[in-house]
Design a protein around this motif. Structure first.
Motif, PDB file in Angstrom:
ATOM      1  N   UNK A 162      -4.574   1.034   8.826  1.00 45.65           N
ATOM      2  CA  UNK A 162      -5.555   1.737   7.984  1.00 45.65           C
ATOM      3  C   UNK A 162      -5.278   1.464   6.507  1.00 45.65           C
ATOM      4  N   UNK A 163      -4.018   1.469   6.136  1.00 43.06           N
ATOM      5  CA  UNK A 163      -3.653   1.261   4.724  1.00 43.06           C
ATOM      6  C   UNK A 163      -3.973  -0.169   4.267  1.00 43.06           C
ATOM      7  N   UNK A 164      -3.502  -1.159   5.047  1.00 39.86           N
ATOM      8  CA  UNK A 164      -3.685  -2.549   4.598  1.00 39.86           C
ATOM      9  C   UNK A 164      -5.163  -2.958   4.598  1.00 39.86           C
ATOM     10  N   UNK A 165      -5.919  -2.548   5.624  1.00 44.07           N
ATOM     11  CA  UNK A 165      -7.345  -2.889   5.666  1.00 44.07           C
ATOM     12  C   UNK A 165      -8.113  -2.176   4.556  1.00 44.07           C
ATOM     13  N   UNK A 166      -7.726  -0.954   4.248  1.00 41.55           N
ATOM     14  CA  UNK A 166      -8.407  -0.201   3.193  1.00 41.55           C
ATOM     15  C   UNK A 166      -8.316  -0.956   1.861  1.00 41.55           C
ATOM     16  N   UNK A 167      -7.121  -1.400   1.531  1.00 41.54           N
ATOM     17  CA  UNK A 167      -6.929  -2.126   0.270  1.00 41.54           C
ATOM     18  C   UNK A 167      -7.663  -3.463   0.312  1.00 41.54           C
ATOM     19  N   UNK A 168      -7.539  -4.186   1.421  1.00 37.15           N
ATOM     20  CA  UNK A 168      -8.179  -5.495   1.526  1.00 37.15           C
ATOM     21  C   UNK A 168      -9.698  -5.371   1.377  1.00 37.15           C
ATOM     22  N   UNK A 169     -10.275  -4.382   2.062  1.00 36.73           N
ATOM     23  CA  UNK A 169     -11.734  -4.235   2.050  1.00 36.73           C
ATOM     24  C   UNK A 169     -12.258  -3.665   0.726  1.00 36.73           C
ATOM     25  N   UNK A 170     -11.499  -2.788   0.077  1.00 31.77           N
ATOM     26  CA  UNK A 170     -11.988  -2.142  -1.141  1.00 31.77           C
ATOM     27  C   UNK A 170     -11.553  -2.822  -2.434  1.00 31.77           C
ATOM     28  N   UNK A 171     -10.483  -3.592  -2.383  1.00 32.54           N
ATOM     29  CA  UNK A 171      -9.972  -4.226  -3.608  1.00 32.54           C
ATOM     30  C   UNK A 171      -9.902  -5.745  -3.485  1.00 32.54           C
ATOM     31  N   UNK A 172     -10.241  -6.269  -2.299  1.00 31.39           N
ATOM     32  CA  UNK A 172     -10.252  -7.719  -2.051  1.00 31.39           C
ATOM     33  C   UNK A 172      -8.945  -8.380  -2.444  1.00 31.39           C
ATOM     34  N   UNK A 173      -7.838  -7.729  -2.060  1.00 29.23           N
ATOM     35  CA  UNK A 173      -6.513  -8.291  -2.333  1.00 29.23           C
ATOM     36  C   UNK A 173      -5.709  -8.290  -1.040  1.00 29.23           C
ATOM     37  N   UNK A 174      -4.917  -9.351  -0.851  1.00 31.63           N
ATOM     38  CA  UNK A 174      -4.016  -9.387   0.293  1.00 31.63           C
ATOM     39  C   UNK A 174      -3.036  -8.223   0.164  1.00 31.63           C
TER      40      UNK A 174
ATOM     41  N   UNK B 240       5.401 -11.136  -6.078  1.00 29.13           N
ATOM     42  CA  UNK B 240       5.206 -10.043  -7.014  1.00 29.13           C
ATOM     43  C   UNK B 240       4.491  -8.923  -6.270  1.00 29.13           C
ATOM     44  N   UNK B 241       5.185  -7.821  -6.106  1.00 26.88           N
ATOM     45  CA  UNK B 241       4.604  -6.691  -5.390  1.00 26.88           C
ATOM     46  C   UNK B 241       3.858  -5.787  -6.348  1.00 26.88           C
ATOM     47  N   UNK B 242       2.659  -5.416  -5.965  1.00 23.83           N
ATOM     48  CA  UNK B 242       1.869  -4.472  -6.743  1.00 23.83           C
ATOM     49  C   UNK B 242       1.716  -3.188  -5.932  1.00 23.83           C
ATOM     50  N   UNK B 243       1.805  -2.061  -6.599  1.00 29.24           N
ATOM     51  CA  UNK B 243       1.623  -0.784  -5.907  1.00 29.24           C
ATOM     52  C   UNK B 243       0.156  -0.384  -5.981  1.00 29.24           C
ATOM     53  N   UNK B 244      -0.183   0.657  -5.263  1.00 26.42           N
ATOM     54  CA  UNK B 244      -1.550   1.178  -5.303  1.00 26.42           C
ATOM     55  C   UNK B 244      -1.937   1.580  -6.719  1.00 26.42           C
ATOM     56  N   UNK B 245      -1.028   2.256  -7.432  1.00 25.65           N
ATOM     57  CA  UNK B 245      -1.302   2.648  -8.825  1.00 25.65           C
ATOM     58  C   UNK B 245      -1.635   1.440  -9.687  1.00 25.65           C
ATOM     59  N   UNK B 246      -0.880   0.349  -9.503  1.00 24.58           N
ATOM     60  CA  UNK B 246      -1.052  -0.832 -10.350  1.00 24.58           C
ATOM     61  C   UNK B 246      -2.400  -1.522 -10.140  1.00 24.58           C
ATOM     62  N   UNK B 247      -3.008  -1.345  -8.964  1.00 27.99           N
ATOM     63  CA  UNK B 247      -4.319  -1.969  -8.751  1.00 27.99           C
ATOM     64  C   UNK B 247      -5.448  -0.963  -8.972  1.00 27.99           C
TER      65      UNK B 247
ATOM     66  N   UNK C 212       0.833  -1.210   0.000  1.00 31.69           N
ATOM     67  CA  UNK C 212       0.000   0.000   0.000  1.00 31.69           C
ATOM     68  C   UNK C 212       0.868   1.261   0.000  1.00 31.69           C
ATOM     69  N   UNK C 213       1.518   1.484  -1.136  1.00 27.56           N
ATOM     70  CA  UNK C 213       2.366   2.668  -1.281  1.00 27.56           C
ATOM     71  C   UNK C 213       2.500   3.019  -2.753  1.00 27.56           C
TER      72      UNK C 213
ATOM     73  N   UNK D 184      -6.410   5.042  -6.581  1.00 36.11           N
ATOM     74  CA  UNK D 184      -5.889   6.400  -6.720  1.00 36.11           C
ATOM     75  C   UNK D 184      -6.331   7.309  -5.581  1.00 36.11           C
ATOM     76  N   UNK D 185      -7.080   6.748  -4.635  1.00 33.09           N
ATOM     77  CA  UNK D 185      -7.548   7.537  -3.500  1.00 33.09           C
ATOM     78  C   UNK D 185      -6.386   7.795  -2.554  1.00 33.09           C
ATOM     79  N   UNK D 186      -6.508   8.856  -1.787  1.00 32.21           N
ATOM     80  CA  UNK D 186      -5.575   9.084  -0.692  1.00 32.21           C
ATOM     81  C   UNK D 186      -6.089   8.288   0.490  1.00 32.21           C
TER      82      UNK D 186
END
Length: 193
Positions: free
Chosen positions: A53-65, A27-34, A8-9, A37-39
């Motif tokens: 906050x960062x890791x849960x935000x991505x998990x809950x909104x993008x369903x990705x580890x 394989x690391x994916x960045x926020x841009x790659x998924x 989440x960076x 684009x939100x802050x």
């Protein structure tokens, strides 16, 4: 577990440091790659809260580890400042202005002990795991070195007579706060993959 993980960076320096340590295991994916684009809010009062906050935000909104980190500099003579505000200590994200403010606040102060602290929050399949890394050191009176980023030119780790900014990425990763937290993360991922 998939070998794809979101970090989440969008900070290129952090990504390079972590990728070097993962050595191709994931394989690391960045926020841009998924397409994120939100802050992502960082409203916590601790590194643990902000990383989570960062890791849960991505998990809950993008369903990705995902794993997120928060890190910063804690200076004893300044009661732990800049702490969670390290990246925007001067009111901006300008590294030079942040260092200038830090050095100004430490003008004439003898106790210059400090530490870099990093916390990684990893959320996998809805469970959170935390990893912490700390490196003790002190704040130099002036900048030295051109590598690294953030407060690296004024932070001298204990046991060394050079700053983080005078070390190669490999040297810094071997002892840095993020390096230590990532080592724990990598060990956990390898054990559980």
């Amino acid at each position: 577990m998939s070998n794809k993980l979101v970090f989440a960076t969008n900070n290129v320096h952090k990504l390079e440091e972590v990728n070097a340590m993962l050595n191709g295991a994931f394989e690391l994916l960045t926020l841009n790659q998924i397409g994120c684009n939100e802050d992502i809010p960082e409203t916590g009062n601790t590194f643990i809260e902000n990383a989570g906050q960062k890791s849960w935000y991505v998990y809950e909104n993008f369903e990705m580890n995902c794993f997120g980190d928060d890190s910063g500099l804690e200076v004893d003579a300044l009661n732990g400042e800049p702490g969670v505000y390290s990246a925007r200590y001067s009111g901006s994200r300008d590294h030079e202005k942040n260092i200038d403010l830090l050095l100004a606040k430490l003008q004439g102060v003898e106790n210059r002990t400090a530490r870099f602290k990093a916390v990684i929050s990893l959320v996998i399949e809805g469970k959170e795991y935390l990893f912490e890394g700390i490196v003790e050191g002190s704040i130099r009176h002036e900048r030295s070195g051109t590598d690294g980023f953030g407060y690296d030119p004024v932070f001298q780790p204990d046991g060394y007579n050079i700053t983080f900014a005078e070390m190669s990425m490999d040297e810094k990763n071997a002892i840095s706060h993020r390096g230590r937290a990532v080592e724990k993360l990598v060990a956990f991922l390898k054990e559980n993959s």
